[in-house]
Design a protein around this motif. Sequence first.
Motif, PDB file in Angstrom:
ATOM      1  N   MET A 106      -4.348  -8.914   4.605  1.00 40.56           N
ATOM      2  CA  MET A 106      -3.732  -7.888   5.434  1.00 40.56           C
ATOM      3  C   MET A 106      -3.823  -8.305   6.894  1.00 40.56           C
ATOM      4  SD  MET A 106      -5.184  -4.471   3.562  1.00 40.56           S
ATOM      5  CE  MET A 106      -6.864  -4.739   4.102  1.00 40.56           C
ATOM      6  N   ASN A 107      -2.685  -8.480   7.518  1.00 40.50           N
ATOM      7  CA  ASN A 107      -2.606  -8.888   8.912  1.00 40.50           C
ATOM      8  C   ASN A 107      -1.947  -7.804   9.759  1.00 40.50           C
ATOM      9  OD1 ASN A 107      -3.660 -11.437   8.164  1.00 40.50           O
ATOM     10  ND2 ASN A 107      -1.620 -12.243   7.784  1.00 40.50           N
ATOM     11  N   ARG A 108      -2.139  -7.905  11.064  1.00 41.54           N
ATOM     12  CA  ARG A 108      -1.526  -6.945  12.021  1.00 41.54           C
ATOM     13  C   ARG A 108      -1.774  -5.518  11.545  1.00 41.54           C
ATOM     14  NH1 ARG A 108       2.829 -10.212  11.132  1.00 41.54           N
ATOM     15  NH2 ARG A 108       4.274  -8.493  10.790  1.00 41.54           N
ATOM     16  N   LEU A 109      -3.018  -5.221  11.247  1.00 46.31           N
ATOM     17  CA  LEU A 109      -3.361  -3.908  10.699  1.00 46.31           C
ATOM     18  C   LEU A 109      -3.122  -2.804  11.712  1.00 46.31           C
ATOM     19  CD1 LEU A 109      -6.481  -4.974   8.678  1.00 46.31           C
ATOM     20  CD2 LEU A 109      -4.541  -3.717   7.736  1.00 46.31           C
ATOM     21  N   LYS A 110      -2.743  -1.649  11.175  1.00 43.30           N
ATOM     22  CA  LYS A 110      -2.441  -0.468  11.978  1.00 43.30           C
ATOM     23  C   LYS A 110      -3.370   0.678  11.559  1.00 43.30           C
ATOM     24  CE  LYS A 110       2.473  -1.699  11.836  1.00 43.30           C
ATOM     25  NZ  LYS A 110       3.839  -1.219  11.462  1.00 43.30           N
ATOM     26  N   PRO A 111      -3.589   1.645  12.419  1.00 43.83           N
ATOM     27  CA  PRO A 111      -4.427   2.791  12.020  1.00 43.83           C
ATOM     28  C   PRO A 111      -3.924   3.467  10.747  1.00 43.83           C
ATOM     29  CG  PRO A 111      -4.120   2.795  14.389  1.00 43.83           C
ATOM     30  CD  PRO A 111      -3.239   1.698  13.852  1.00 43.83           C
ATOM     31  N   GLU A 112      -2.628   3.484  10.544  1.00 42.67           N
ATOM     32  CA  GLU A 112      -2.082   4.121   9.339  1.00 42.67           C
ATOM     33  C   GLU A 112      -2.331   3.316   8.060  1.00 42.67           C
ATOM     34  OE1 GLU A 112      -0.431   3.463  12.202  1.00 42.67           O
ATOM     35  OE2 GLU A 112       1.657   2.870  11.811  1.00 42.67           O
ATOM     36  N   ASP A 113      -2.903   2.125   8.194  1.00 42.18           N
ATOM     37  CA  ASP A 113      -3.309   1.359   7.012  1.00 42.18           C
ATOM     38  C   ASP A 113      -4.687   1.798   6.504  1.00 42.18           C
ATOM     39  OD1 ASP A 113      -1.896  -1.553   8.564  1.00 42.18           O
ATOM     40  OD2 ASP A 113      -1.017  -0.364   6.939  1.00 42.18           O
ATOM     41  N   THR A 114      -5.334   2.683   7.214  1.00 44.05           N
ATOM     42  CA  THR A 114      -6.644   3.174   6.809  1.00 44.05           C
ATOM     43  C   THR A 114      -6.578   3.875   5.465  1.00 44.05           C
ATOM     44  OG1 THR A 114      -7.459   3.400   9.068  1.00 44.05           O
ATOM     45  CG2 THR A 114      -8.473   4.816   7.409  1.00 44.05           C
ATOM     46  N   GLY A 115      -7.562   3.588   4.612  1.00 45.98           N
ATOM     47  CA  GLY A 115      -7.632   4.243   3.319  1.00 45.98           C
ATOM     48  C   GLY A 115      -8.518   3.474   2.367  1.00 45.98           C
ATOM     49  N   VAL A 116      -8.649   4.008   1.174  1.00 43.59           N
ATOM     50  CA  VAL A 116      -9.357   3.306   0.109  1.00 43.59           C
ATOM     51  C   VAL A 116      -8.331   2.466  -0.653  1.00 43.59           C
ATOM     52  CG1 VAL A 116     -10.765   3.523  -1.954  1.00 43.59           C
ATOM     53  CG2 VAL A 116     -11.069   5.137  -0.067  1.00 43.59           C
ATOM     54  N   TYR A 117      -8.631   1.193  -0.796  1.00 44.88           N
ATOM     55  CA  TYR A 117      -7.725   0.258  -1.467  1.00 44.88           C
ATOM     56  C   TYR A 117      -8.233  -0.021  -2.882  1.00 44.88           C
ATOM     57  CZ  TYR A 117      -5.015  -0.541   2.730  1.00 44.88           C
ATOM     58  OH  TYR A 117      -4.182  -0.366   3.809  1.00 44.88           O
ATOM     59  N   TYR A 118      -7.315   0.114  -3.836  1.00 45.91           N
ATOM     60  CA  TYR A 118      -7.637  -0.054  -5.247  1.00 45.91           C
ATOM     61  C   TYR A 118      -6.813  -1.188  -5.854  1.00 45.91           C
ATOM     62  CZ  TYR A 118      -9.297   4.792  -4.766  1.00 45.91           C
ATOM     63  OH  TYR A 118      -9.935   5.938  -4.370  1.00 45.91           O
ATOM     64  N   CYS A 119      -7.416  -1.960  -6.740  1.00 47.05           N
ATOM     65  CA  CYS A 119      -6.591  -2.881  -7.502  1.00 47.05           C
ATOM     66  C   CYS A 119      -6.359  -2.301  -8.896  1.00 47.05           C
ATOM     67  CB  CYS A 119      -7.180  -4.283  -7.561  1.00 47.05           C
ATOM     68  SG  CYS A 119      -8.666  -4.469  -8.530  1.00 47.05           S
ATOM     69  N   ASN A 120      -5.242  -2.669  -9.455  1.00 39.26           N
ATOM     70  CA  ASN A 120      -4.782  -2.146 -10.735  1.00 39.26           C
ATOM     71  C   ASN A 120      -4.291  -3.304 -11.588  1.00 39.26           C
ATOM     72  OD1 ASN A 120      -1.801  -1.232 -11.987  1.00 39.26           O
ATOM     73  ND2 ASN A 120      -3.547   0.020 -12.607  1.00 39.26           N
ATOM     74  N   ALA A 121      -4.675  -3.289 -12.855  1.00 38.04           N
ATOM     75  CA  ALA A 121      -4.213  -4.286 -13.822  1.00 38.04           C
ATOM     76  C   ALA A 121      -3.378  -3.586 -14.876  1.00 38.04           C
ATOM     77  CB  ALA A 121      -5.398  -4.985 -14.469  1.00 38.04           C
ATOM     78  N   LEU A 122      -2.177  -4.069 -15.094  1.00 38.98           N
ATOM     79  CA  LEU A 122      -1.267  -3.454 -16.054  1.00 38.98           C
ATOM     80  C   LEU A 122      -0.799  -4.498 -17.055  1.00 38.98           C
ATOM     81  CD1 LEU A 122       0.328  -0.935 -16.889  1.00 38.98           C
ATOM     82  CD2 LEU A 122       2.182  -1.733 -15.418  1.00 38.98           C
ATOM     83  N   GLY A 123      -1.152  -4.227 -18.355  1.00 38.90           N
ATOM     84  CA  GLY A 123      -0.765  -5.164 -19.397  1.00 38.90           C
ATOM     85  C   GLY A 123       0.151  -4.569 -20.433  1.00 38.90           C
ATOM     86  N   GLY A 124       0.352  -3.255 -20.341  1.00 38.30           N
ATOM     87  CA  GLY A 124       1.202  -2.571 -21.311  1.00 38.30           C
ATOM     88  C   GLY A 124       0.690  -1.161 -21.522  1.00 38.30           C
ATOM     89  N   PRO A 125       1.303  -0.430 -22.456  1.00 40.84           N
ATOM     90  CA  PRO A 125       0.841   0.945 -22.725  1.00 40.84           C
ATOM     91  C   PRO A 125      -0.639   0.975 -23.070  1.00 40.84           C
ATOM     92  CG  PRO A 125       2.910   0.485 -23.842  1.00 40.84           C
ATOM     93  CD  PRO A 125       2.435  -0.827 -23.290  1.00 40.84           C
ATOM     94  N   ARG A 126      -1.364   1.847 -22.438  1.00 43.80           N
ATOM     95  CA  ARG A 126      -2.820   2.001 -22.643  1.00 43.80           C
ATOM     96  C   ARG A 126      -3.598   0.761 -22.209  1.00 43.80           C
ATOM     97  NH1 ARG A 126      -0.533   4.053 -27.116  1.00 43.80           N
ATOM     98  NH2 ARG A 126      -1.138   2.270 -28.416  1.00 43.80           N
ATOM     99  N   MET A 127      -2.954  -0.105 -21.478  1.00 41.73           N
ATOM    100  CA  MET A 127      -3.638  -1.272 -20.919  1.00 41.73           C
ATOM    101  C   MET A 127      -3.448  -1.233 -19.410  1.00 41.73           C
ATOM    102  SD  MET A 127      -2.245  -3.875 -23.822  1.00 41.73           S
ATOM    103  CE  MET A 127      -2.911  -5.367 -23.148  1.00 41.73           C
ATOM    104  N   ASP A 128      -4.020  -0.232 -18.809  1.00 46.27           N
ATOM    105  CA  ASP A 128      -3.818   0.099 -17.395  1.00 46.27           C
ATOM    106  C   ASP A 128      -5.189   0.398 -16.816  1.00 46.27           C
ATOM    107  OD1 ASP A 128      -1.697   2.608 -15.707  1.00 46.27           O
ATOM    108  OD2 ASP A 128      -2.871   0.904 -14.960  1.00 46.27           O
ATOM    109  N   TYR A 129      -5.715  -0.538 -16.002  1.00 44.67           N
ATOM    110  CA  TYR A 129      -7.088  -0.451 -15.535  1.00 44.67           C
ATOM    111  C   TYR A 129      -7.149  -0.373 -14.015  1.00 44.67           C
ATOM    112  CZ  TYR A 129      -7.514  -2.414 -20.234  1.00 44.67           C
ATOM    113  OH  TYR A 129      -7.384  -2.653 -21.575  1.00 44.67           O
ATOM    114  N   TRP A 130      -8.172   0.326 -13.533  1.00 42.80           N
ATOM    115  CA  TRP A 130      -8.343   0.532 -12.093  1.00 42.80           C
ATOM    116  C   TRP A 130      -9.764   0.185 -11.659  1.00 42.80           C
ATOM    117  CZ3 TRP A 130      -4.426   2.268  -8.865  1.00 42.80           C
ATOM    118  CH2 TRP A 130      -3.272   2.727  -9.488  1.00 42.80           C
TER     119      TRP A 130
END
Length: 116
Positions: free
Chosen positions: A82-106
Amino acid sequence: VQLVESGGGLVQPGGSLRLSCAASGFTFSSYIMRWYRQAPGKEREWVAYINSGGSTTNYPDSVKGRFTISRDNAKNTVYLQMNRLKPEDTGVYYCNALGGPRMDYWGKGTLVTVSS
């Protein structure tokens, strides 16, 4: 299955951060990976996408040109530069893995605060 984000913190406007998300417990190289964020009082929003092989990425207009998603399938890790960050970029960042139905992880998220 586990996704563990790291790299968040306090940064001044205009600064940079690199987030990491370490994955385990599933076949990482077969999954689409995405980053989301949630600002205080707002809904979670998508900020980056990368396909399983790493050849295709996509971003919303709000971060396009400033954020870069990448992955290392040998290390089971996805990154968000993340470059040239702005105050509006503030927040909790989550990664998500999606492999198909019922294969959705956080993951549990990492906090990014952009403030002077």
